[in-house]
Design a protein around this motif. Structure first.
Motif, PDB file in Angstrom:
ATOM      1  N   LEU A  72       0.834  -1.205   0.000  1.00 47.40           N
ATOM      2  CA  LEU A  72       0.000   0.000   0.000  1.00 47.40           C
ATOM      3  C   LEU A  72       0.868   1.254   0.000  1.00 47.40           C
ATOM      4  CD1 LEU A  72      -2.744  -1.052   2.560  1.00 47.40           C
ATOM      5  CD2 LEU A  72      -3.051  -0.705   0.106  1.00 47.40           C
ATOM      6  N   ALA A  73       1.926   1.242   0.800  1.00 49.65           N
ATOM      7  CA  ALA A  73       2.829   2.397   0.873  1.00 49.65           C
ATOM      8  C   ALA A  73       3.470   2.663  -0.491  1.00 49.65           C
ATOM      9  CB  ALA A  73       3.904   2.170   1.932  1.00 49.65           C
ATOM     10  N   ARG A  74       3.885   1.613  -1.161  1.00 51.58           N
ATOM     11  CA  ARG A  74       4.508   1.768  -2.482  1.00 51.58           C
ATOM     12  C   ARG A  74       3.520   2.329  -3.507  1.00 51.58           C
ATOM     13  NH1 ARG A  74       9.463  -0.497  -3.166  1.00 51.58           N
ATOM     14  NH2 ARG A  74      10.230  -1.854  -1.525  1.00 51.58           N
ATOM     15  N   ARG A  75       2.279   1.868  -3.446  1.00 55.27           N
ATOM     16  CA  ARG A  75       1.265   2.396  -4.374  1.00 55.27           C
ATOM     17  C   ARG A  75       0.941   3.853  -4.064  1.00 55.27           C
ATOM     18  NH1 ARG A  75      -0.177  -2.916  -3.796  1.00 55.27           N
ATOM     19  NH2 ARG A  75      -1.856  -2.609  -2.298  1.00 55.27           N
ATOM     20  N   LEU A  76       0.891   4.189  -2.786  1.00 58.39           N
ATOM     21  CA  LEU A  76       0.658   5.575  -2.392  1.00 58.39           C
ATOM     22  C   LEU A  76       1.797   6.458  -2.864  1.00 58.39           C
ATOM     23  CD1 LEU A  76      -1.150   7.552  -0.838  1.00 58.39           C
ATOM     24  CD2 LEU A  76       0.134   6.984   1.209  1.00 58.39           C
ATOM     25  N   LYS A  77       3.031   5.978  -2.705  1.00 56.56           N
ATOM     26  CA  LYS A  77       4.202   6.734  -3.166  1.00 56.56           C
ATOM     27  C   LYS A  77       4.131   6.968  -4.670  1.00 56.56           C
ATOM     28  CE  LYS A  77       9.276   6.517  -3.476  1.00 56.56           C
ATOM     29  NZ  LYS A  77       9.368   7.885  -3.860  1.00 56.56           N
ATOM     30  N   LYS A  78       3.750   5.961  -5.418  1.00 55.30           N
ATOM     31  CA  LYS A  78       3.647   6.104  -6.877  1.00 55.30           C
ATOM     32  C   LYS A  78       2.665   7.224  -7.233  1.00 55.30           C
ATOM     33  CE  LYS A  78       2.703   3.458 -11.052  1.00 55.30           C
ATOM     34  NZ  LYS A  78       2.321   2.145 -11.604  1.00 55.30           N
ATOM     35  N   GLY A  79       1.541   7.271  -6.537  1.00 59.95           N
ATOM     36  CA  GLY A  79       0.558   8.325  -6.793  1.00 59.95           C
ATOM     37  C   GLY A  79       1.064   9.699  -6.393  1.00 59.95           C
ATOM     38  N   VAL A  80       1.665   9.799  -5.219  1.00 62.65           N
ATOM     39  CA  VAL A  80       2.178  11.086  -4.736  1.00 62.65           C
ATOM     40  C   VAL A  80       3.294  11.581  -5.644  1.00 62.65           C
ATOM     41  CG1 VAL A  80       3.424  12.209  -2.847  1.00 62.65           C
ATOM     42  CG2 VAL A  80       1.471  10.734  -2.348  1.00 62.65           C
ATOM     43  N   ASP A  81       4.197  10.687  -6.021  1.00 62.84           N
ATOM     44  CA  ASP A  81       5.321  11.076  -6.870  1.00 62.84           C
ATOM     45  C   ASP A  81       4.872  11.525  -8.261  1.00 62.84           C
ATOM     46  OD1 ASP A  81       7.047  10.528  -4.804  1.00 62.84           O
ATOM     47  OD2 ASP A  81       7.810   8.660  -5.666  1.00 62.84           O
ATOM     48  N   SER A  82       3.654  11.171  -8.667  1.00 62.50           N
ATOM     49  CA  SER A  82       3.162  11.592  -9.985  1.00 62.50           C
ATOM     50  C   SER A  82       2.745  13.059 -10.004  1.00 62.50           C
ATOM     51  CB  SER A  82       1.988  10.708 -10.428  1.00 62.50           C
ATOM     52  OG  SER A  82       0.831  10.981  -9.646  1.00 62.50           O
ATOM     53  N   VAL A  83       2.667  13.681  -8.824  1.00 63.76           N
ATOM     54  CA  VAL A  83       2.339  15.102  -8.728  1.00 63.76           C
ATOM     55  C   VAL A  83       3.623  15.901  -8.916  1.00 63.76           C
ATOM     56  CG1 VAL A  83       1.441  16.930  -7.233  1.00 63.76           C
ATOM     57  CG2 VAL A  83       0.418  14.635  -7.164  1.00 63.76           C
ATOM     58  N   GLU A  84       3.602  16.825  -9.849  1.00 62.33           N
ATOM     59  CA  GLU A  84       4.800  17.617 -10.147  1.00 62.33           C
ATOM     60  C   GLU A  84       5.280  18.379  -8.914  1.00 62.33           C
ATOM     61  OE1 GLU A  84       6.142  21.238 -13.103  1.00 62.33           O
ATOM     62  OE2 GLU A  84       4.498  19.939 -13.723  1.00 62.33           O
ATOM     63  N   GLY A  85       6.572  18.273  -8.623  1.00 57.77           N
ATOM     64  CA  GLY A  85       7.183  18.995  -7.512  1.00 57.77           C
ATOM     65  C   GLY A  85       7.003  18.333  -6.151  1.00 57.77           C
ATOM     66  N   VAL A  86       6.432  17.126  -6.126  1.00 56.64           N
ATOM     67  CA  VAL A  86       6.197  16.434  -4.857  1.00 56.64           C
ATOM     68  C   VAL A  86       6.905  15.083  -4.890  1.00 56.64           C
ATOM     69  CG1 VAL A  86       4.450  15.479  -3.311  1.00 56.64           C
ATOM     70  CG2 VAL A  86       3.945  17.543  -4.620  1.00 56.64           C
ATOM     71  N   GLU A  87       7.556  14.736  -3.791  1.00 58.33           N
ATOM     72  CA  GLU A  87       8.219  13.441  -3.684  1.00 58.33           C
ATOM     73  C   GLU A  87       7.944  12.844  -2.316  1.00 58.33           C
ATOM     74  OE1 GLU A  87      12.654  11.405  -3.738  1.00 58.33           O
ATOM     75  OE2 GLU A  87      12.465  13.579  -3.615  1.00 58.33           O
TER      76      GLU A  87
END
Length: 90
Positions: A13-28
């Motif tokens: 779940l954490a990895r999938r959440l990271k993938k979604g968050v990282d898809s937002v420009e300027g956010v990691e």
């Protein structure tokens, strides 16, 4: 995100959440795990999955420099699984 995952479900779940968050420009998002609390013997008996060495154990300094902290923990009977109330978590 700080998480604990015994069998890998919360980590997934954490990895999938990271993938979604990282898809937002300027956010990691950076993933951290909490220190393992169970002994090697118990982990072997419960046949837990191996931990990804690429995800570091969180420190107090990591939390201090974060803009936002998300926590992910296994829930059992509507309560967070953890150590006894008299023991330190981090």
């Amino acid at each position: 995100m700080v998480f604990y995952s015994m069998y890998g479900h919360v980590e997934g779940l954490a990895r999938r959440l990271k993938k979604g968050v990282d898809s937002v420009e300027g956010v990691e998002m950076v993933l951290y795990r909490v220190p393992e609390m169970l002994s090697a013997e118990i982990l072997q008996q419960t046949r837990v999955s191996s931990k990804d060495d690429g995800i570091p154990v969180v420190t107090a300094e990591d939390l201090a420099v974060a803009d936002v902290v998300l926590f992910g923990f296994l829930m059992r009977y509507r309560s967070m699984v953890g150590r006894g109330a008299d023991e330190d978590f981090l």
